[in-house]
Write an enzyme that holds these catalytic residues in place. Structure first.
Site, PDB file in Angstrom:
ATOM      1  N   ARG A  68       0.862  -1.177   0.000  1.00 21.79           N
ATOM      2  CA  ARG A  68       0.000   0.000   0.000  1.00 21.79           C
ATOM      3  C   ARG A  68       0.903   1.232   0.000  1.00 21.79           C
ATOM      4  O   ARG A  68       1.954   1.252   0.648  1.00 21.79           O
ATOM      5  CB  ARG A  68      -0.891   0.026   1.243  1.00 21.79           C
ATOM      6  CG  ARG A  68      -1.864   1.194   1.239  1.00 21.79           C
ATOM      7  CD  ARG A  68      -2.602   1.353   2.559  1.00 21.79           C
ATOM      8  NE  ARG A  68      -3.432   2.568   2.502  1.00 21.79           N
ATOM      9  CZ  ARG A  68      -3.977   3.145   3.553  1.00 21.79           C
ATOM     10  NH1 ARG A  68      -3.784   2.650   4.762  1.00 21.79           N
ATOM     11  NH2 ARG A  68      -4.705   4.238   3.408  1.00 21.79           N
ATOM     12  N   HIS A  69       0.493   2.254  -0.730  1.00 20.81           N
ATOM     13  CA  HIS A  69       1.277   3.495  -0.765  1.00 20.81           C
ATOM     14  C   HIS A  69       1.547   4.000   0.648  1.00 20.81           C
ATOM     15  O   HIS A  69       0.826   3.689   1.603  1.00 20.81           O
ATOM     16  CB  HIS A  69       0.527   4.572  -1.556  1.00 20.81           C
ATOM     17  CG  HIS A  69      -0.843   4.855  -1.002  1.00 20.81           C
ATOM     18  ND1 HIS A  69      -1.053   5.606   0.137  1.00 20.81           N
ATOM     19  CD2 HIS A  69      -2.064   4.451  -1.421  1.00 20.81           C
ATOM     20  CE1 HIS A  69      -2.336   5.674   0.395  1.00 20.81           C
ATOM     21  NE2 HIS A  69      -2.980   4.972  -0.527  1.00 20.81           N
ATOM     22  N   GLY A  70       2.558   4.820   0.785  1.00 26.95           N
ATOM     23  CA  GLY A  70       2.899   5.380   2.080  1.00 26.95           C
ATOM     24  C   GLY A  70       1.939   6.489   2.496  1.00 26.95           C
ATOM     25  O   GLY A  70       0.951   6.791   1.817  1.00 26.95           O
TER      26      GLY A  70
END
Length: 437
Positions: A68-70
């Site tokens: 998942r993106h940061g």
């Protein structure tokens, strides 16, 4: 002038104490911020432990990751609420609490005086500096654990990276690559052109049945709505108003706005406490967290079979990759979103409770589906294929921890793994699963 200086010193001392406390592993408010929890609070930063007997004679061979993106900025709609409603609430708090109270310390009031929203709608959903650090550090830790796979020299033969058509996943991919190869090499890393609705990375966008029966179905949020209408939530609303010396000025929407702002600002800043966190007790924040658990359980988890069955798209991708006799690429890393991670976790049978999560379960604190822990910013799942003397074995990592699979094993034969998830191997009939009934 001297009074302001003293206030500033107090605020700094409190902030230092807070930042130290955040890392002591205790159950603190910042561990209950739902899907906006920063990855630093859930990541396993230690070595990955697999029993020596199980791993003897085996070497890591391939790795497949979905990330998942940061940490990111909020949506444009949320930024507008931050810019419009939060200053009004801050004024109410300061007007009704001119002096420190049992609930609000002087440092809290000082923080409210200094607070202002710094975002514009054009900043929506962009990766933040904290998100950059999350990706860099995740890559560095994984490389230290699997140096023979995640080598520091880039080759588009050895690595395959892919991200969705969003700023936050593109930036996450680049900072992850920076953690592996160094910032000066990233310009040479090849990324395929992103697809708007990627059939692997965002399969649910192409699933009409899930869209109609789950995402856009009001019944999906029945349990959350029942909880929001319960005496528990009324107590939370009254508790926040009373603690701030307000006469019911804040409704549930206001309280969610403050809770999520507390979450975002905690994620953005390692050392500075968000003033919006100070309006919550552990009891009130746990209630809001539970409402979020109900939402994601039914929308992205075990609530509906179609939700997690469609994630066979991802697992079949893993199995095909591991079955490929070519040794390359050594590593695949996909950069995607919360909805993908949660559906894949449910497809793998992880964090599954004995019965469906209900609004009546509040207070038991025994359910496994806790999005603050399992779906923080930067959450990730890694499947590692090991080459052993006479067979291949697989282990699954989540948040960099070795997971026990539904068969009870942490380090399992690849043949057993395929049997365990045989539907993903033989019967991933995505179009059939997703056709509207």
């Amino acid at each position: 002038m001297m009074y302001s200086f003293k206030l500033a010193i107090i605020f700094i001392l409190i902030t230092v104490a807070y930042s130290e406390n955040c890392t002591d592993g205790k159950d603190i408010l910042e561990h209950h911020l739902s899907t906006k929890t920063p990855y630093r609070l859930v990541a396993n930063k230690e070595d990955i432990e697999i029993k020596n007997e199980a791993i003897k004679g085996c070497l890591p061979h391939k790795i497949w990751m979905v990330i998942r993106h940061g940490t990111r900025n909020p949506s444009a709609a949320f930024i507008e609420k931050m810019n419009d409603r939060l200053p009004e609430i801050r004024t109410l708090i300061l007007e009704n609490n001119p002096e420190p109270t049992e609930f609000l310390r002087q440092s809290d009031l000082y923080a409210f005086e200094k607070w202002k929203s710094k975002l514009q709608t054009t900043d929506e959903k962009k990766l933040t500096h904290e998100g950059e650090d999350e990706m860099l550090e995740l890559a560095e830790r994984m490389q230290a654990r699997f140096p023979n796979i995640l080598r520091p020299v880039y080759s588009n033969t050895s690595y395959y990276f892919k991200y969705t058509a969003t700023h936050r996943t593109k930036a996450s991919a680049k900072f992850f690559a920076s953690g592996l190869f160094g910032r000066h090499i990233v310009k040479d890393v090849w990324f395929p052109k992103p697809v708007k609705n990627d059939p692997t990375l965002r399969f649910y966008k192409l699933c009409p049945r899930w869209q109609s029966e789950v995402k856009n179905n009001p019944d999906t949020f029945f349990e959350r709505k029942k909880f929001e209408e319960s005496d528990h939530m009324l107590t939370i609303i009254n508790s926040v108003n009373n603690a701030l010396n307000l006469d019911d000025e804040l409704d549930l929407d206001d309280i969610y706005l403050m809770y999520l702002t507390c979450a975002f600002e905690t994620a953005w800043n390692k050392k500075t406490k968000s003033p919006w966190c100070s309006v919550f007790s552990m009891e009130t924040v746990r209630g809001l967290e539970f409402a979020e658990d109900l939402k994601y359980y039914y929308r992205d988890g075990y609530g509906y079979e179609v939700t997690y069955k469609q994630a066979c798209k991802m697992l079949s991708d893993v199995i095909s990759y591991f079955e490929n006799k070519s040794e390359y690429p050594k590593a695949i890393a996909y950069f995607t979103h919360s909805g993908t991670l949660l559906k894949l976790l449910a497809h793998l049978g992880l964090y599954k409770d004995d019965e469906h999560l209900k609004h009546t379960h509040y207070g038991s604190n025994s359910h496994k589906w806790r999005v603050s822990k399992i779906d923080a910013f930067g959450s990730n799942i890694a499947l590692v294929l090991y080459k052993c003397q006479s067979k291949y074995k697989v282990t699954v990592l989540h948040q960099e921890n070795v997971m026990k699979l539904p068969n009870g094993e942490e380090f399992t034969d690849f043949s057993k793994f395929k049997k365990l998830y045989k539907d993903s191997v033989n019967e991933c009939l995505f179009d059939e699963i997703c056709s509207v009934q």
